[in-house]
Design a protein around this motif. Structure first.
Motif, short mmCIF file in Angstrom:
data_model
loop_
_atom_site.label_atom_id
_atom_site.label_comp_id
_atom_site.label_asym_id
_atom_site.label_seq_id
_atom_site.Cartn_x
_atom_site.Cartn_y
_atom_site.Cartn_z
N VAL A 1 -2.40 10.23 3.03
CA VAL A 1 -3.43 9.67 2.16
C VAL A 1 -2.84 8.43 1.49
N LYS A 2 -3.69 7.46 1.23
CA LYS A 2 -3.23 6.22 0.61
C LYS A 2 -3.79 6.11 -0.78
N LYS A 3 -2.99 5.55 -1.66
CA LYS A 3 -3.46 5.33 -3.02
C LYS A 3 -4.42 4.15 -3.10
N ASN A 4 -4.27 3.20 -2.18
CA ASN A 4 -5.12 2.01 -2.18
C ASN A 4 -5.85 1.89 -0.87
N GLN B 1 -8.69 6.89 -9.93
CA GLN B 1 -8.05 7.40 -8.71
C GLN B 1 -9.01 7.39 -7.53
N SER B 2 -10.08 6.62 -7.59
CA SER B 2 -11.14 6.72 -6.58
C SER B 2 -10.66 6.44 -5.16
N ASN B 3 -9.72 5.54 -4.96
CA ASN B 3 -9.24 5.26 -3.60
C ASN B 3 -8.49 6.46 -3.04
N LEU B 4 -7.60 7.03 -3.82
CA LEU B 4 -6.87 8.22 -3.39
C LEU B 4 -7.86 9.35 -3.12
N TYR B 5 -8.81 9.52 -3.99
CA TYR B 5 -9.85 10.54 -3.89
C TYR B 5 -10.58 10.43 -2.55
N LEU B 6 -10.97 9.23 -2.16
CA LEU B 6 -11.66 9.03 -0.89
C LEU B 6 -10.77 9.40 0.30
N HIS B 7 -9.50 9.04 0.24
CA HIS B 7 -8.57 9.38 1.32
C HIS B 7 -8.33 10.88 1.39
N VAL B 8 -8.28 11.55 0.24
CA VAL B 8 -8.14 13.01 0.23
C VAL B 8 -9.34 13.66 0.92
N LEU B 9 -10.55 13.20 0.55
CA LEU B 9 -11.76 13.75 1.17
C LEU B 9 -11.75 13.52 2.68
N MET C 1 0.85 -1.17 0.00
CA MET C 1 0.00 0.00 0.00
C MET C 1 0.89 1.23 0.00
N HIS C 2 0.69 2.12 -0.94
CA HIS C 2 1.49 3.32 -1.08
C HIS C 2 0.80 4.47 -0.36
N SER C 3 1.54 5.14 0.52
CA SER C 3 0.99 6.24 1.30
C SER C 3 1.81 7.50 1.03
N MET C 4 1.14 8.64 1.03
CA MET C 4 1.82 9.92 0.85
C MET C 4 1.11 10.95 1.74
N HIS C 5 1.69 12.10 1.86
CA HIS C 5 1.09 13.15 2.68
C HIS C 5 0.19 14.02 1.80
N LEU C 6 -0.91 14.46 2.37
CA LEU C 6 -1.84 15.32 1.64
C LEU C 6 -1.11 16.52 1.03
N SER C 7 -0.15 17.07 1.74
CA SER C 7 0.58 18.24 1.25
C SER C 7 1.28 18.00 -0.08
N SER C 8 1.64 16.73 -0.36
CA SER C 8 2.32 16.43 -1.63
C SER C 8 1.39 16.59 -2.83
N LEU C 9 0.09 16.67 -2.58
CA LEU C 9 -0.88 16.87 -3.65
C LEU C 9 -1.25 18.34 -3.84
#
Length: 159
Positions: free
Chosen positions: A154-157, A110-118, A1-9
């Motif tokens: 936020v996670k991509k998956n 990108q729906s999984n990332l989208y949900l984590h962003v929300l 599972m790939h994770s990143m910080h919201l700020s990177s978006l």
């Protein structure tokens, strides 16, 4: 599972502080201008604005905590873009005054990332002190730095 910080978006060019617009549609239109200057979309700007507003008409995305998240998925688009606007004067809405607008456009894939962003945006709004600090930022880079300092990964998956 790939994770990143919201700020990177976040992109400082897509964060507008002290804007004069006084409704969600005009804010979305303003942010879309910048989106289209920076990214390639599979459909015309007016079509995307219409979809955002249809979504808002069906179910407003404003929350009593002072923020709104107009958002849509687009076919044939492989990205997730976040635009932020802080109006000079809060915008009236059915759920109370809106003090920050986070507009999110994402591809269907990108729906999984989208949900984590929300989820991260909702988490931000629930921390009143943090939310107030964001409102007091004078520059887009300061806004991003403040987000960087929070626990908003936020996670991509989904998992």
């Amino acid at each position: 599972m790939h994770s990143m910080h919201l700020s990177s978006l976040l992109n400082a060019n897509l964060i507008k502080l002290g804007v004069q617009e006084d409704n969600i549609e005009s804010i979305c239109k303003m942010l879309l201008e910048d989106f289209y200057d920076s990214y390639i979309f599979p459909e015309p700007k007016q079509s995307v604005l219409r979809k955002l507003m249809e979504r808002e008409d069906q179910e407003p995305t404003s929350f009593s905590t002072g923020f709104a998240i107009p958002h849509i998925h687009l076919d044939n688009f492989d990205d997730t873009i976040i635009g932020i606007a802080v109006p000079e004067v809060p915008i009236s809405s059915v759920n109370g005054p809106i003090r920050i607008v986070f507009m999110v456009i994402s591809g269907v894939v990108q729906s999984n990332l989208y949900l984590h962003v929300l989820q991260s945006i909702v988490k931000i709004s629930r921390n009143k002190d943090y939310f107030d600090h964001l409102l007091s930022c004078g520059k887009a880079h300061d806004f991003i730095k403040l987000i960087e300092g929070g626990d908003y990964s936020v996670k991509k998956n989904l998992s």
